[in-house]
Design a protein around this motif. Structure first.
Motif, short mmCIF file in Angstrom:
data_model
loop_
_atom_site.label_atom_id
_atom_site.label_comp_id
_atom_site.label_asym_id
_atom_site.label_seq_id
_atom_site.Cartn_x
_atom_site.Cartn_y
_atom_site.Cartn_z
N ARG A 76 0.78 -1.24 -0.05
CA ARG A 76 0.03 -0.15 0.10
C ARG A 76 0.85 1.23 0.12
O ARG A 76 0.47 2.39 -0.69
CB ARG A 76 -1.17 -0.07 1.25
N ALA A 78 3.93 1.49 -1.36
CA ALA A 78 4.35 1.70 -2.75
C ALA A 78 3.38 2.15 -3.55
O ALA A 78 3.68 3.26 -4.49
CB ALA A 78 5.01 0.31 -3.12
N LYS A 79 2.08 1.75 -3.53
CA LYS A 79 1.15 2.20 -4.30
C LYS A 79 0.92 3.66 -4.14
O LYS A 79 0.65 4.42 -5.02
CB LYS A 79 -0.23 1.33 -4.24
N ARG A 81 2.83 5.81 -2.76
CA ARG A 81 4.09 6.78 -3.27
C ARG A 81 4.05 6.66 -4.98
O ARG A 81 4.25 7.95 -5.66
CB ARG A 81 5.30 6.01 -3.00
N ASP A 82 3.61 5.80 -5.49
CA ASP A 82 3.52 5.79 -6.81
C ASP A 82 2.45 6.77 -7.46
O ASP A 82 2.46 7.55 -8.23
CB ASP A 82 3.22 4.56 -7.58
N GLU A 83 1.02 6.72 -6.62
CA GLU A 83 0.03 7.59 -6.84
C GLU A 83 0.70 9.10 -6.61
O GLU A 83 0.36 10.18 -7.41
CB GLU A 83 -1.06 7.30 -6.06
N MET A 85 3.60 10.15 -6.98
CA MET A 85 4.69 10.81 -7.92
C MET A 85 3.72 11.04 -9.20
O MET A 85 4.23 11.71 -9.87
CB MET A 85 5.61 9.53 -8.00
N THR A 86 2.58 10.36 -9.56
CA THR A 86 2.03 10.49 -10.50
C THR A 86 1.44 11.73 -10.48
O THR A 86 1.35 12.53 -11.29
CB THR A 86 1.00 9.36 -10.73
N ARG A 88 2.03 14.26 -8.47
CA ARG A 88 3.11 15.49 -8.48
C ARG A 88 3.62 15.61 -10.11
O ARG A 88 3.49 16.86 -10.44
CB ARG A 88 4.23 14.87 -8.02
N SER A 89 3.68 14.55 -10.99
CA SER A 89 4.18 14.89 -12.17
C SER A 89 3.13 15.48 -12.99
O SER A 89 3.28 16.47 -14.05
CB SER A 89 4.48 13.36 -12.87
#
Length: 152
Positions: A76, A78-79, A81-83, A85-86, A88-89
């Motif tokens: 969760r 990692a998920k 963190r990926d969200e 980062m998405t 943020r980008s």
């Protein structure tokens, strides 16, 4: 030597009718101790072994649950963190697009303002030229008369 002969002649253990009484007392004591001491001790030992075994099983189950919970937490995290980062980008891309739009608008406004100023200056230069070209002859005569010192 007498001592040696005396000890050889006397038996160390007398076997007589008291052996049956001793055997009976031994068996009676064995039965009583079995009920009073051995059986309760074996029951306590068995209960203790069951509790320890149960506690070990519970500990193993808790370890497995903790490991599963940790794996779930890591997944969760990692998920998330990926969200993040998405998001943020995406936000950075949107901000870059907004910046480009604002800079583009500012450049267009600056270019339009510059063109307007150039047009105004061009008209003023043309007016000044037209005004000066009409007065060139009179100014030339004035300058000439002043330089030569005579009037025309």
């Amino acid at each position: 030597m007498l001592i040696a002969l005396a000890s050889e002649s006397l038996p160390v253990v007398d076997i007589d009718n008291t052996i049956f009484l001793q055997a009976l007392l031994f068996l009676f004591l064995l039965v009583v101790l079995n009920f009073v001491l051995f059986q309760p001790w074996l029951e306590v030992k068995e209960r203790r072994a069951k509790r320890i075994g149960g506690a070990l099983e519970d500990a193993a189950e808790l370890r497995e649950r903790a490991t599963a919970t940790e794996r779930d937490y890591v997944a969760r995290l990692a998920k998330a963190r990926d969200e993040a980062m998405t998001i943020r980008s995406d936000r950075r891309r949107e901000a870059d697009e907004q910046e480009a739009a604002i800079v583009g608008d500012a450049r267009r406004e600056a270019a339009a303002s510059l063109d307007a100023r150039k047009a105004v200056l061009s008209r003023e230069v043309e007016q000044a030229r037209a005004e000066l070209s009409g007065r060139v002859d009179s100014l030339a005569q004035n300058i000439t008369s002043q330089v030569l010192g005579r009037s025309a």
